[in-house]
Design an enzyme around this catalytic site. Sequence first.
Site, mmCIF file in Angstrom:
data_model
loop_
_atom_site.group_PDB
_atom_site.id
_atom_site.type_symbol
_atom_site.label_atom_id
_atom_site.label_comp_id
_atom_site.label_asym_id
_atom_site.label_seq_id
_atom_site.Cartn_x
_atom_site.Cartn_y
_atom_site.Cartn_z
ATOM 1 C CB ALA A 64 11.173 -3.162 -31.052
ATOM 2 N N GLY A 103 8.741 1.528 -30.315
ATOM 3 C CA GLY A 103 9.985 1.777 -29.600
ATOM 4 C C GLY A 103 10.690 3.049 -30.060
ATOM 5 C CD GLU A 106 7.808 1.976 -26.033
ATOM 6 O OE1 GLU A 106 8.309 1.180 -26.852
ATOM 7 O OE2 GLU A 106 7.251 1.627 -24.989
ATOM 8 C CD GLU A 126 4.585 -0.235 -29.260
ATOM 9 O OE1 GLU A 126 3.617 0.525 -29.501
ATOM 10 O OE2 GLU A 126 5.718 0.209 -28.992
HETATM 11 N N1 CAA Z 1 10.883 -4.226 -37.460
HETATM 12 C C1 CAA Z 1 11.389 -4.950 -38.479
HETATM 13 N N2 CAA Z 1 11.058 -4.748 -39.765
HETATM 14 C C2 CAA Z 1 10.193 -3.759 -40.033
HETATM 15 C C3 CAA Z 1 9.631 -2.958 -39.021
HETATM 16 C C4 CAA Z 1 10.018 -3.211 -37.686
HETATM 17 N N3 CAA Z 1 9.556 -2.504 -36.666
HETATM 18 N N4 CAA Z 1 8.801 -2.076 -39.603
HETATM 19 C C5 CAA Z 1 8.852 -2.298 -40.919
HETATM 20 N N5 CAA Z 1 9.689 -3.319 -41.184
HETATM 21 C C6 CAA Z 1 10.061 -3.843 -42.505
HETATM 22 C C7 CAA Z 1 8.884 -4.411 -43.259
HETATM 23 O O1 CAA Z 1 8.678 -5.776 -42.920
HETATM 24 C C8 CAA Z 1 9.316 -4.236 -44.688
HETATM 25 O O2 CAA Z 1 10.237 -5.266 -44.974
HETATM 26 P P1 CAA Z 1 10.323 -5.892 -46.443
HETATM 27 O O3 CAA Z 1 10.667 -4.749 -47.356
HETATM 28 O O4 CAA Z 1 11.382 -6.917 -46.325
HETATM 29 O O5 CAA Z 1 8.965 -6.468 -46.724
HETATM 30 C C9 CAA Z 1 10.103 -2.942 -44.663
HETATM 31 O O6 CAA Z 1 10.475 -2.742 -43.289
HETATM 32 C C10 CAA Z 1 9.330 -1.730 -45.126
HETATM 33 O O7 CAA Z 1 8.092 -1.693 -44.423
HETATM 34 P P2 CAA Z 1 6.716 -1.363 -45.173
HETATM 35 O O8 CAA Z 1 6.630 -2.109 -46.452
HETATM 36 O O9 CAA Z 1 5.652 -1.541 -44.184
HETATM 37 O O10 CAA Z 1 6.946 0.182 -45.521
HETATM 38 P P3 CAA Z 1 5.915 1.385 -45.455
HETATM 39 O O11 CAA Z 1 6.678 2.581 -45.854
HETATM 40 O O12 CAA Z 1 4.670 1.016 -46.164
HETATM 41 O O13 CAA Z 1 5.517 1.537 -43.902
HETATM 42 C C11 CAA Z 1 5.894 1.730 -41.534
HETATM 43 C C12 CAA Z 1 6.472 1.921 -42.962
HETATM 44 C C13 CAA Z 1 4.724 2.698 -41.316
HETATM 45 C C14 CAA Z 1 6.988 2.045 -40.574
HETATM 46 C C15 CAA Z 1 5.388 0.289 -41.376
HETATM 47 O O14 CAA Z 1 6.408 -0.589 -41.791
HETATM 48 C C16 CAA Z 1 5.014 -0.095 -39.976
HETATM 49 O O15 CAA Z 1 3.914 0.178 -39.539
HETATM 50 N N6 CAA Z 1 5.927 -0.794 -39.265
HETATM 51 C C17 CAA Z 1 5.654 -1.355 -37.964
HETATM 52 C C18 CAA Z 1 5.815 -0.331 -36.910
HETATM 53 C C19 CAA Z 1 5.537 -0.939 -35.554
HETATM 54 O O16 CAA Z 1 4.613 -1.684 -35.357
HETATM 55 N N7 CAA Z 1 6.397 -0.574 -34.623
HETATM 56 C C20 CAA Z 1 6.299 -1.068 -33.294
HETATM 57 C C21 CAA Z 1 7.247 -2.188 -33.149
HETATM 58 S S1 CAA Z 1 7.000 -2.991 -31.631
HETATM 59 C C22 CAA Z 1 7.876 -2.108 -30.535
HETATM 60 O O17 CAA Z 1 8.474 -1.117 -30.831
HETATM 61 C C23 CAA Z 1 7.836 -2.787 -29.194
HETATM 62 C C24 CAA Z 1 8.272 -2.002 -28.056
HETATM 63 O O18 CAA Z 1 7.525 -1.276 -27.451
HETATM 64 C C25 CAA Z 1 9.594 -2.221 -27.528
#
Ligand code: CAA
Length: 699
Positions: A64, A103, A106, A126
Site C-alpha cells: 500500500a 499489500g 496480499e 505491516e
Molecule cells: N508507500 C509509499 N512509499 C514507499 C513505500 C510504500 N509502501 N515503500 C517505500 N516507499 C518510498 C520510500 O519512502 C522512499 O521514498 P524517498 O525516496 O522519497 O525517500 C522510496 O520509496 C524508496 O524506498 P527505500 O529508500 O526504502 O528503498 P529501498 O530499496 O532501500 O527499500 C523497500 C525498498 C524494501 C520496498 C522498502 O522501501 C520498504 O520496506 N518499504 C515498505 C514496505 C512496507 O512496509 N509495505 C507494507 C505497506 S503497508 C500495507 O501494504 C498495508 C496493507 O496491508 C494494506
Amino acid sequence: MSRQVVHLDVDQGVAIIAIDNPPVNALGHAVRDGLVEALTRAEADPAVKVIVLACRGRTFSAGADITEFGTPPRDPGLHEVIERFDECSKPTIAALFGTTLGGGLELAMGCHYRVATESARMGLPEVKLGLLPGAGGTQRLPRLIGPEKAVTAIVSGKMIGAKAALADGLIDAVVAEPVQGAVDFAHTIGTTSPVRVRDRDEKLAAAKADPAAFERAAADAVKRLRGIEAPAACVESVRNAFTMDFEAGLAAERAMFMRLVTGDQSRAQRHVFFAEREAQKIPGMASGLKPAAIGQAAVIGAGTMGGGIAMNFANAGVPVTLVETGEAALQRGLDRVRETYDISVRRGALPAGATEARMALVSGTTDWARLAEADMVIEAAFEEMDLKKEIFARLDGVAKSGAVLATNTSTLDIDAIAAATARPADVLGMHFFSPANVMKLLEIVRGRDTSHQAIATAIAVGKAMGKVPVVVGNCDGFVGNRMLARRTTECERLLLEGALPQQVDAVVLKFGFPMGPFAMGDLAGLDVGWRIRKHRGVTAPISDVLCEQGRFGQKTGRGYYLYESGSRTPTPDPEVEALIIETSARLGVTRRAIGDQEILERMTYPMINEAARILEEGIAIRPSDIDVVWVYGYGWPVWRGGPCFHADLVGLPEIVARLEHYAGASGDEGVRPAALLRQLAEQGKGFADIGKDAKAAAA
Ligand code: CAA
C-alpha cells in the site's frame, strides 16, 4: 495529463497487466483504479485466456502507499482490487521479483497462482508500521502456508526467499524471469479451473482440530514485544483464519486494521519509517553526488569498538585491515572478532562457515604503511584528544589522497581532530554505538570543513553496513549523548530527592525502553562516567560513592544493583538504598515520595528540551533525525516515535510548563525551556512543523 501507472498488453492469449509506479510500485489510488480497469478489460476480452500480474522497474509492489494512510479512503480500496483478481473467471498469475511486500503480497495472494524469481523475497511487514496486513493477508497466508508459519511470518514481519516460499506453498514455481516465467507457467496449468486461495482449507485442518501448535507459535512470536498493540492483533487475526469463515475473518481483519491505522502507535511507527529515509537527505547536497567507492578499509585500534567496526566492513563485503600498535593487542582483537562470529554461528544468526568467509576479509597489521591502501580509515583509539590528534597527523602522512578519514569519538571536537591534518574536508566523525556490530545507529558528525563528498560516502558505507546513518553537527556529545547527559543528571537528582534505582527503571521500562537507565549504567560500567567526571572536575554524589566502593556495575557484580554469581539480572540491593539515603542526609536533602508521573516527566522532558537546543544550534538538521537517533541508538520505543514525536503528542505547552516547574525546583537553568520550545508552544506549533519546513528546504 497524469502518467499511466498500469499498462495492459495482450499477446497470444495472455494479458499482461503491469504496474508502473516507481520507485517501489506502491498501490496508491491511481494504481488501484488502473488495476480494476485493466482487469475488467482483460476479463471481457475473449482473446484473453490467462492474466499475468506484473510490475515494471526494480521490484514487484512493496505494498500500500503508506503516504495515503491517515487520509480519507478512496475507492476502489485495495481489498476490492484483490477481490476482483480473486473472483476473476480467468486464471490470474502474479509474477514476483525484487521485494514483494505488504499489500503487494496480499494482491499476489489474491491471484490464483504465484511465480517468483530465485532472488525474489516476500513478506508482510505491516507489523513494523504498527499495523496488521489489512487486505486479506492474515486470512490468505495461513491458507497457503499453515497458521503456525503464517503467525510467525506476520508477527515478525520478516521476508522469506523464493526457495523457502516454494517449499512452504506460498508460490507455485521459481522462474528465471518473472513475466516470461509466468507466461510459461500459464501453459502448464491447462484448462483446469483455478482454486481460489480463500477456498483452500487443507492447511487449516490441523489447527482446527487442535490449535495447540498454533498457540505455541503465537506465544513464541509475541514473546518480546512488550507494549505494542499490532502483534497481538496479528495473532488474533491469524487465529480467525481457522476459527471463522473467510468472509468473517476478512471483516474482523479490516476492523482491526482500521483501529490500528488511526492509533498513535502506528502513526509513530510510520513516522519513524519516513524519518529514517528523510535522514539520508542532506540540504544543499547535490542530488547527483556519487559516494566514493570503498574497495579497502582500515580501522585503527583493535579494541572492542574497533573490532566491531571491522566486522561491519566485513559484513558489507569490504576487505578491512585492523591496525594496532603491538602484536599482542592485534591478535587479541582479531581473536575477539573471530569469537564474535563463532557465537553468531552457534546461535544460528549466521550460517555455518560464515566465520571463515567473513574472517577472509579481515586482516591485521602493526605496520602503519598499510593505511595507504585504504579508501576509508576509521580511528577507534582511546578517547583522548592528544592521542587522536597524533593519530590523525600521522594518518595524514600515509593515507591516500581523497580517502575518508573518520574518528569514532563519542564526544571530542571533530574540528580539532581535523586540524591535525592538512585535509579537513576529508575528516568526519563516524560514531558507532556499542556493540558496534549490532547497534543500528551511526551518527555521522560533520566538522566545519567536512565535504559533501565525504558525508555522502560515509552515509553509503553506513547503509551498506545495515546501519541507519544520521548526519549531525559537531558539539559535545553530538545529538544522542548530549541529550542522554540531561537524563543522567535527572537520574542522580531523583535518587537524591527520594527515588530508588528500581523505581526509576520500572517507570522507564513501562514507557517501553528495553532497559532502565540504572540497569543500563551497570551494564556499560559506572567507572567510565566516574573517570570522565573526575577529568572534568564535576561530581555526581551517589554515583561517585558507588564507584569509590568499587561498585562499577555488572563487571564487579555490584553497581546500582546486585548481580549474584555472574547473573545479568539486576537485584535491588538494600546496601545501595542505605548509601543513597545516607548521601541525601549528608547533603541535607529531605527525601520525599516521588510519583511515577514525575519520574517519567523528568526522564523525558529535559531531553526533549535539549533536543530543542540542538535544533536551535543546527546540530540536527530536523526533529525527525533526533527521533531516529533515539529509536536506533538508545532504545526509545519505536511505537512512541522518538522524543520529538512524543513531545508533540504530549503537547509542547504542557512540557514547557513542567520544565519551568522543574527548573525552579532544581535551580538548574539547563532545564529551563529552550527559546525554540517556548516559541513553538506559544505559536500552537509542534516539532513536526519545523520538520515540514526543513523538508521544504531540502527539496
Ligand atoms: N508507500 C509509499 N512509499 C514507499 C513505500 C510504500 N509502501 N515503500 C517505500 N516507499 C518510498 C520510500 O519512502 C522512499 O521514498 P524517498 O525516496 O522519497 O525517500 C522510496 O520509496 C524508496 O524506498 P527505500 O529508500 O526504502 O528503498 P529501498 O530499496 O532501500 O527499500 C523497500 C525498498 C524494501 C520496498 C522498502 O522501501 C520498504 O520496506 N518499504 C515498505 C514496505 C512496507 O512496509 N509495505 C507494507 C505497506 S503497508 C500495507 O501494504 C498495508 C496493507 O496491508 C494494506
